[in-house]
Design a protein around this motif. Structure first.
Motif, short mmCIF file in Angstrom:
data_model
loop_
_atom_site.label_atom_id
_atom_site.label_comp_id
_atom_site.label_asym_id
_atom_site.label_seq_id
_atom_site.Cartn_x
_atom_site.Cartn_y
_atom_site.Cartn_z
N GLY A 1 58.81 2.75 62.63
CA GLY A 1 59.49 2.80 63.92
C GLY A 1 58.93 3.82 64.87
O GLY A 1 59.31 3.84 66.04
N LYS A 2 58.02 4.67 64.41
CA LYS A 2 57.42 5.67 65.28
C LYS A 2 55.91 5.45 65.24
O LYS A 2 55.20 6.03 64.43
N VAL A 3 55.46 4.56 66.10
CA VAL A 3 54.08 4.08 66.06
C VAL A 3 53.46 4.25 67.43
O VAL A 3 54.14 4.13 68.46
N SER A 4 52.17 4.50 67.49
CA SER A 4 51.50 4.68 68.77
C SER A 4 51.26 3.34 69.44
O SER A 4 51.47 2.27 68.88
N ASP A 5 50.78 3.40 70.69
CA ASP A 5 50.55 2.23 71.50
C ASP A 5 49.09 1.80 71.43
O ASP A 5 48.19 2.63 71.23
N MET A 6 48.84 0.53 71.65
CA MET A 6 47.48 0.04 71.79
C MET A 6 46.86 0.58 73.08
O MET A 6 47.57 0.89 74.05
N GLY A 7 45.54 0.68 73.10
CA GLY A 7 44.85 1.09 74.31
C GLY A 7 44.69 2.59 74.40
O GLY A 7 45.10 3.35 73.51
N CYS A 8 44.10 3.04 75.50
CA CYS A 8 43.76 4.46 75.65
C CYS A 8 44.90 5.31 76.17
O CYS A 8 44.81 6.54 76.16
N PHE A 9 45.99 4.67 76.64
CA PHE A 9 47.12 5.42 77.18
C PHE A 9 48.38 5.18 76.37
O PHE A 9 48.72 4.05 76.05
N GLU A 10 49.08 6.26 76.04
CA GLU A 10 50.38 6.20 75.39
C GLU A 10 51.46 6.22 76.46
O GLU A 10 51.36 6.98 77.44
N ASN A 11 52.48 5.38 76.33
CA ASN A 11 53.58 5.41 77.29
C ASN A 11 54.31 6.73 77.16
O ASN A 11 54.92 7.03 76.14
N ILE B 1 24.63 -3.78 69.73
CA ILE B 1 23.68 -4.54 68.93
C ILE B 1 23.98 -4.23 67.48
O ILE B 1 23.72 -3.13 67.00
N VAL B 2 24.56 -5.17 66.79
CA VAL B 2 25.04 -4.94 65.43
C VAL B 2 23.90 -4.56 64.51
O VAL B 2 24.02 -3.69 63.66
N ASN B 3 22.76 -5.18 64.68
CA ASN B 3 21.66 -4.91 63.77
C ASN B 3 20.35 -5.24 64.47
O ASN B 3 20.11 -6.38 64.82
N GLN B 4 19.54 -4.25 64.72
CA GLN B 4 18.26 -4.49 65.37
C GLN B 4 17.20 -3.64 64.70
O GLN B 4 16.83 -2.57 65.18
N ASP B 5 16.75 -4.11 63.54
CA ASP B 5 15.73 -3.40 62.77
C ASP B 5 16.05 -1.93 62.62
O ASP B 5 15.27 -1.05 63.02
N PRO B 6 17.21 -1.59 62.07
CA PRO B 6 17.60 -0.18 62.04
C PRO B 6 16.83 0.66 61.05
O PRO B 6 16.82 1.89 61.15
N GLY B 7 16.23 0.06 60.06
CA GLY B 7 15.46 0.84 59.09
C GLY B 7 16.30 1.64 58.13
O GLY B 7 15.86 2.62 57.57
N GLY B 8 17.56 1.26 57.95
CA GLY B 8 18.43 1.98 57.04
C GLY B 8 19.33 1.02 56.30
O GLY B 8 19.20 -0.20 56.39
N ALA B 9 20.28 1.56 55.58
CA ALA B 9 21.16 0.73 54.76
C ALA B 9 22.26 0.06 55.58
O ALA B 9 22.95 -0.83 55.09
N GLY B 10 22.44 0.46 56.81
CA GLY B 10 23.48 -0.11 57.64
C GLY B 10 24.54 0.93 57.98
O GLY B 10 25.02 1.65 57.12
N GLY B 11 24.89 1.01 59.26
CA GLY B 11 25.85 2.02 59.71
C GLY B 11 27.17 1.40 60.10
O GLY B 11 27.47 0.25 59.78
N THR B 12 28.00 2.18 60.82
CA THR B 12 29.33 1.75 61.23
C THR B 12 29.51 2.02 62.71
O THR B 12 29.22 3.11 63.20
N PHE B 13 30.01 1.02 63.42
CA PHE B 13 30.39 1.15 64.82
C PHE B 13 31.90 0.98 64.89
O PHE B 13 32.44 -0.06 64.50
N PHE B 14 32.59 2.02 65.35
CA PHE B 14 34.05 2.07 65.25
C PHE B 14 34.64 2.29 66.64
O PHE B 14 34.26 3.21 67.36
N VAL B 15 35.59 1.42 67.02
CA VAL B 15 36.28 1.50 68.31
C VAL B 15 37.77 1.60 68.05
O VAL B 15 38.34 0.75 67.35
N SER B 16 38.42 2.63 68.59
CA SER B 16 39.85 2.83 68.37
C SER B 16 40.53 3.26 69.66
O SER B 16 40.03 4.11 70.39
N HIS B 17 41.70 2.67 69.93
CA HIS B 17 42.52 3.06 71.09
C HIS B 17 41.71 3.06 72.38
O HIS B 17 41.77 4.03 73.16
N CYS B 18 40.98 2.00 72.62
CA CYS B 18 40.24 1.86 73.88
C CYS B 18 40.86 0.75 74.72
O CYS B 18 41.46 -0.19 74.20
N THR B 19 40.70 0.86 76.04
CA THR B 19 41.13 -0.18 76.97
C THR B 19 39.90 -0.67 77.71
O THR B 19 39.20 0.12 78.36
#
Length: 459
Positions: A434-444, A259-277
């Protein structure tokens, strides 16, 4: 039996917690423990502030670092009736509800069989059947690790766990499996967060929740089958290296709901998703919703280096369309998606470095969502320090107070940035091209293994 040694071990965990002093470690040997010998379902394992609870011992260790790791057989159960059904089970197996529920560690346990069955579907006795964290002041420095939270059910939200009013919490190396939340009343579904429900992150100050290297599997709820996060005021919720698989939402957000915004009563926060599958969920992969017209408090949502593929949108029990990452227009307007593979009807989901191609999982029928050597998601993620690319110095995904970092390991605890020879990656890492990680929760981690059959839609 004063608990000073294994020879003087207190037989029951519930007894050991009575009058336990602050700044104490409680070690638990493998076995099954109940919060009470009575049929009083209001009694839980209540963990007070400044107490650290560790399970998984075999009863011979002298140092915690040497514990046997019997995490799967050290069980806190709410099945106080001994019956195969959940009726009469304790409302919350573990509770942290003191006036200052802070500086608590729970590590190395199975937490199961809670039943928060307040039939009105309101109040704390309808939430957090496995774990309830609800302090009258913002809970601070709570760490949950190496837990399996399973087979818990709540009439409202947070079948596996409900975390409410949080200032700082870290969840690592946990599994939320086969938990349920919600109810059907007169044809209308109520409830969120079958596996985990988080609400009201720091309404008066910046709070942080980090969930890493965690699996959400087989949970169910009307909305947010695996996870639901709502009411982020000034806080930050970071989800990284997580697998959302086989969860079910009867309405939306099979994998997770934000829920991006549901009467949070503040200035606004951050929801962060990284390397998830996020894959093979019913009710869609992830849903982003804005339920508040107060645009000045909108929470920012950032999704990067993740995979959303093979999810189905279900309404009324009928599979309608395949849907992976979706939301209303207001929510999507405050969402940044980058370096992610998102199945969409458009050519590609808007954002830098995004793909819309089958990720080529190794073996879908056997629930192996690691990547084949031929996957386009290999070497295609974002390895720049997060704040330089997306967040403007806002992310601290592991709560170590360092923001100039990326996710260093994967869900298997394999180091990231394992270059696959012959793969021309499309990810971002200016420091080491040239040395970069993979998308998703698992690295090859085995370039010589092409993997098994990919399953439908992967060939």
């Amino acid at each position: 039996m004063d608990g000073s040694s294994w020879a003087n071990a207190i037989p029951e965990v519930s007894t050991a917690l009575v009058g336990i002093l602050p700044n104490t470690e409680l070690w638990i040997a493998e076995g099954v423990y109940l919060p009470t010998t009575t049929l009083d379902e209001t009694i839980s394992f209540e963990i007070p502030s400044d107490v650290r609870v560790y399970g998984g011992f075999d009863g011979t260790e002298l140092l915690r670092i040497n514990r046997a790791g019997l995490f799967g057989t050290t069980i806190l159960s709410g099945n106080i009736t001994g019956n195969p059904t959940s009726t009469g089970n304790t409302d919350h197996v573990v509770a942290m509800t003191g006036a200052d529920a802070s500086r608590i560690v729970i590590d190395g346990l199975v937490i199961r069989d809670g039943f928060a069955d307040d039939t009105a579907g309101t109040g704390t006795n309808a939430r957090g059947a496995g774990i309830l964290l609800n302090s009258t002041t913002a809970a601070d420095e709570v760490r949950l690790a190496n837990l399996t939270v399973r087979n818990n059910a709540a009439f409202d939200s947070g079948g596996g766990m409900a975390g409410i009013n949080i200032d700082s919490m870290q969840i690592t190396n946990c599994t939320f499996r086969e938990n349920g939340a919600g109810r059907l009343v007169s044809g209308t579904f109520f409830g969120e967060g079958g596996g985990l429900f988080l609400e009201e992150l720091a309404t008066t100050s910046i709070g942080e929740v980090a969930i890493g290297n965690t699996r959400f599997i087989g949970n169910r709820s009307p909305s947010g089958g695996g996870l639901a996060v709502t009411r982020i005021a000034d806080g930050r919720a970071s989800i990284f290296n997580c697998l959302f698989h086989d969860n079910l939402a009867f309405e939306e957000g099979g994998g997770f709901l934000h829920i991006v915004n549901q009467d949070p009563g503040g200035a606004g926060g951050t929801f962060f998703v990284s390397h998830c599958t996020v894959t093979d969920n019913d009710g869609g992969g992830a849903s982003l919703e804005d339920l508040d017209s107060n645009a000045t408090n909108n929470t920012s949502t950032i999704i990067e280096s993740s995979i959303f593929w093979g999810n189905r949108l279900m309404r009324g029990g009928v599979t309608a369309v395949e849907r992976d990452l979706f939301g209303d227009s207001t929510a999507l307007a405050t969402t940044v998606v980058a370096y992610s593979d998102v199945r969409t009807q458009a050519p590609v989901f808007p954002g830098t470095g995004n793909l819309n191609v089958p990720p080529m999982f190794k073996n879908i029928p056997n629930d192996n969502f690691r990547l084949k050597i031929t996957s386009p998601c290999i070497d295609s993620a974002n390895d720049q320090p997060i704040e330089n690319v997306l967040l403007g110095d806002q992310a601290d995904v592991d709560l170590d107070l360092i923001t100039a970092e990326f996710v260093q390991i994967d869900l298997d605890e394999v180091p990231r940035e394992r270059d696959v020879p012959g793969v021309a990656g499309t990810g971002l890492d200016a420091a080491e091209p040239g040395k970069v990680s993979d998308m998703g929760c698992f690295e090859n981690n085995d370039p010589t293994d092409p993997g098994g059959p990919g399953g439908p839609g992967e060939n």
